[in-house]
Design an enzyme around this catalytic site. Structure first.
Site, PDB file in Angstrom:
ATOM      1  N   SER A 258       2.157   1.747  -2.726  1.00  0.00           N
ATOM      2  CA  SER A 258       1.292   1.146  -1.718  1.00  0.00           C
ATOM      3  C   SER A 258       1.809  -0.245  -1.357  1.00  0.00           C
ATOM      4  O   SER A 258       2.516  -0.882  -2.143  1.00  0.00           O
ATOM      5  CB  SER A 258      -0.149   1.039  -2.238  1.00  0.00           C
ATOM      6  OG  SER A 258      -0.952   0.277  -1.354  1.00  0.00           O
ATOM      7  N   HIS A 259       1.438  -0.722  -0.175  1.00  0.00           N
ATOM      8  CA  HIS A 259       1.785  -2.087   0.221  1.00  0.00           C
ATOM      9  C   HIS A 259       1.004  -3.117  -0.590  1.00  0.00           C
ATOM     10  O   HIS A 259       1.378  -4.283  -0.622  1.00  0.00           O
ATOM     11  CB  HIS A 259       1.509  -2.289   1.708  1.00  0.00           C
ATOM     12  CG  HIS A 259       2.544  -1.673   2.599  1.00  0.00           C
ATOM     13  ND1 HIS A 259       2.722  -0.314   2.709  1.00  0.00           N
ATOM     14  CD2 HIS A 259       3.467  -2.246   3.416  1.00  0.00           C
ATOM     15  CE1 HIS A 259       3.702  -0.067   3.556  1.00  0.00           C
ATOM     16  NE2 HIS A 259       4.171  -1.219   3.997  1.00  0.00           N
ATOM     17  N   SER A 260      -0.067  -2.673  -1.217  1.00  0.00           N
ATOM     18  CA  SER A 260      -0.903  -3.568  -2.008  1.00  0.00           C
ATOM     19  C   SER A 260      -0.865  -3.163  -3.475  1.00  0.00           C
ATOM     20  O   SER A 260      -1.117  -2.005  -3.811  1.00  0.00           O
ATOM     21  CB  SER A 260      -2.347  -3.515  -1.502  1.00  0.00           C
ATOM     22  OG  SER A 260      -3.237  -4.114  -2.427  1.00  0.00           O
TER      23      SER A 260
END
Length: 242
Positions: free
Chosen positions: A9-11
């Site tokens: 995930s980007h986070s």
């Protein structure tokens, strides 16, 4: 050993949250987060290095399924695969699947001993909707994941049915849905619960059956009676929460 999962995930917080959620359904499956950049603290973005480490950690010999959130996360995962030797790359699948729904469905299938291809297919087939009518095509017509052929209908035989009132306060929430789906997967029976596939944790969760709701089950096949008896015991026991 089971198939491992890597959550890209980007986070970093999203990746860790998905790992926590899916891990509740599949305690014996190794699920590794690979979210955010490699900075400390991580920023929003993706990291080739994190994905590489995740693949190494998750690959315990039965293969790895990688779940991603946005397009560039897919690109990062694909780039990572290009650096692997052919033998390692052949054990990894990158399905087109929703991150949360796909991870939960994949984890449950991996927990029940599915192969890497079966786990990837389960992730792609995961469907959740808050609108019951939109589920109808998937429930009634047996939609399969892209590229997965729909099997021919089998002789149904005489169906075995049961109906019970849900007794526990939280109803058929994520944990009992996963437990039921796993158990039914191991039985030689076709099972529906309130009209949806009883072996799909995501479809069971989409029913949103709370306390006081009626759970109706129907099963066919050699172990139909065992399936119905099992569901009945779980409901009457409040899924172990009474």
């Amino acid at each position: 050993m089971t198939v491992g999962l890597v959550i890209v995930s980007h986070s970093s917080k999203i990746a860790e949250g998905v790992v926590e959620l899916a891990g509740q359904m599949a305690p014996n499956v190794l699920i590794v987060p690979a979210g955010g950049t490699a900075d400390s603290p991580p920023r929003i973005g993706t990291s080739l290095e994190k994905v590489q480490k995740g693949l190494v950690e998750a690959d315990q010999g039965d293969g790895v399924v990688v779940l991603t959130d946005l397009g560039s996360a897919v690109m990062t995962a694909e780039m990572t695969l290009e650096f692997l030797a052919q033998d390692a790359r052949s054990r990894i699948r990158l399905p087109r699947a929703a991150l949360v729904e796909g991870a939960v469905a994949a984890a449950v299938r991996a927990q029940s001993g599915g192969t890497v291809d079966e786990v990837a297919a389960e992730a792609e087939a995961a469907v959740v909707s808050i609108d019951p009518e939109s589920l109808e095509p998937f429930v009634s017509h047996g939609a399969a994941a892209p590229g997965i052929p729909v099997p021919a209908d089998k002789p149904r035989g005489t169906p075995v049915r049961g109906a019970w009132t849900i007794r526990n306060k939280m109803g058929l929430h994520a944990r009992p849905a996963a437990v039921i789906a796993r158990a039914l997967t191991d039985l030689d029976a076709e099972v529906t619960i309130n009209g949806v596939d009883g072996k799909s944790v995501m479809l069971l969760m989409s029913l949103a059956l709370g306390a006081g709701s009626e759970l109706q089950a129907e099963a066919t096949g050699p172990q139909a009676r065992a399936a119905i008896d099992y569901i009945g015991r779980e409901v009457e026991d409040g899924f172990g929460e009474l």
